[in-house]
Write an enzyme that holds these catalytic residues in place. Sequence first.
Site, PDB file in Angstrom:
ATOM      1  N   ASP A   1       0.917  -1.275  -0.117  1.00  0.00           N
ATOM      2  CA  ASP A   1       0.059  -0.127  -0.065  1.00  0.00           C
ATOM      3  C   ASP A   1       0.876   1.418  -0.056  1.00  0.00           C
ATOM      4  O   ASP A   1       2.034   1.173   0.119  1.00  0.00           O
ATOM      5  CB  ASP A   1      -0.737  -0.085   1.196  1.00  0.00           C
ATOM      6  CG  ASP A   1      -2.000  -1.104   1.113  1.00  0.00           C
ATOM      7  OD1 ASP A   1      -2.228  -1.438   0.156  1.00  0.00           O
ATOM      8  OD2 ASP A   1      -2.541  -1.531   2.049  1.00  0.00           O
TER       9      ASP A   1
ATOM     10  N   MET B   1      -6.451   9.049   9.762  1.00  0.00           N
ATOM     11  CA  MET B   1      -7.341   9.909   8.597  1.00  0.00           C
ATOM     12  C   MET B   1      -8.158  10.929   8.868  1.00  0.00           C
ATOM     13  O   MET B   1      -9.264  11.399   8.144  1.00  0.00           O
ATOM     14  CB  MET B   1      -8.168   8.902   7.851  1.00  0.00           C
ATOM     15  CG  MET B   1      -7.362   7.503   7.279  1.00  0.00           C
ATOM     16  SD  MET B   1      -8.219   6.244   6.837  1.00  0.00           S
ATOM     17  CE  MET B   1      -8.573   5.184   8.354  1.00  0.00           C
TER      18      MET B   1
ATOM     19  N   LYS C   1      -4.060   3.096  -2.896  1.00  0.00           N
ATOM     20  CA  LYS C   1      -4.469   4.633  -3.217  1.00  0.00           C
ATOM     21  C   LYS C   1      -3.433   5.465  -3.184  1.00  0.00           C
ATOM     22  O   LYS C   1      -2.678   5.650  -2.270  1.00  0.00           O
ATOM     23  CB  LYS C   1      -5.647   5.170  -2.330  1.00  0.00           C
ATOM     24  CG  LYS C   1      -6.865   4.042  -2.622  1.00  0.00           C
ATOM     25  CD  LYS C   1      -7.886   4.675  -1.863  1.00  0.00           C
ATOM     26  CE  LYS C   1      -9.072   3.697  -1.651  1.00  0.00           C
ATOM     27  NZ  LYS C   1      -8.943   3.570  -0.085  1.00  0.00           N
TER      28      LYS C   1
END
Length: 257
Positions: free
Chosen positions: A35, A168, A56
């Site tokens: 990742d 996050m 991502k």
Amino acid sequence: VTGFVSIIGAGPGDPDLLTLKAARLLRDADLVLYDALVSPEMRRLAPRARWFFVGKRAGRPGIGQEAIHRLLVRAARRGQRVVRLKGGDPFVFGRGGEEAVALAAAGVPFEVVPGVSAAIAAPALAGIPVTHRGLSSAFVVVSGHAEDAYRPILESLEPHTVTVVVLMGIASRATLASLLLARGWASPTPAAILRAASSPEATAWIGTLDGLGAATLPEALADSPGTIVVGKVVSLATTIVAARTIPESRLAAGRGR
Ligand SMILES: C[S@@+](CC[C@H](N)C(=O)[O-])C[C@H]1O[C@@H](n2cnc3c(N)ncnc32)[C@H](O)[C@@H]1O
């Protein structure tokens, strides 16, 4: 022959914070699916493996969770030793659980190797213990990604009873701060934003809850991950960081962090 999948937590970034088990499995891996938050320095630990990015980047969607499941299953069925490498701990906001469920459903043998979660490591590296006798006897970790998810949790907490850790949550820090203030947390409650913890670029903003929303963060770190901590324990950061000593030998080797 059926291969094997190891779902591994890579820790917060510094390869020194990988577990010995993770390092051993990387050394023997044929394929590593990794990742965005996995440090490129870890590549040298898996010299014979093919490395394939499945995360991502800068908010752009990645290849999709279903596609990752298919890649894992297919590679294992071809007899490969697959490492699924995720930042922090694979089961803390990392969708590692979904991958484990998919592998179980497909009958592919797998294991889970825990990692050092940023939820605890980012505060620790900034001198913030998430629990501390007399200051906080519990901590709650939420994702700041979706307000529907964190609002009911933060509203259910009695103000000042726990340490709040938000992953996050950089983009939603203003909403998070006003929610806690509205819930009754005091404006001067210590708060911190810890960016790029365990990397050479690590920075810590230390302030108070009423300043959290407007806290300005270095441009250069716009893309680096950040962890928010709210609670009295943040007040220990100055004392602990100031007194922390790093042996000269490690400073010289550039491994002081
Ligand atoms: C998708 S979550 C995955 C968490 C990961 N599984 C863990 O246990 O650390 C990613 C978030 O973790 C936090 N994070 C990861 N690495 C970090 C670091 N080096 N410094 C500060 N926060 C970090 C940030 O809040 C980031 O947005």
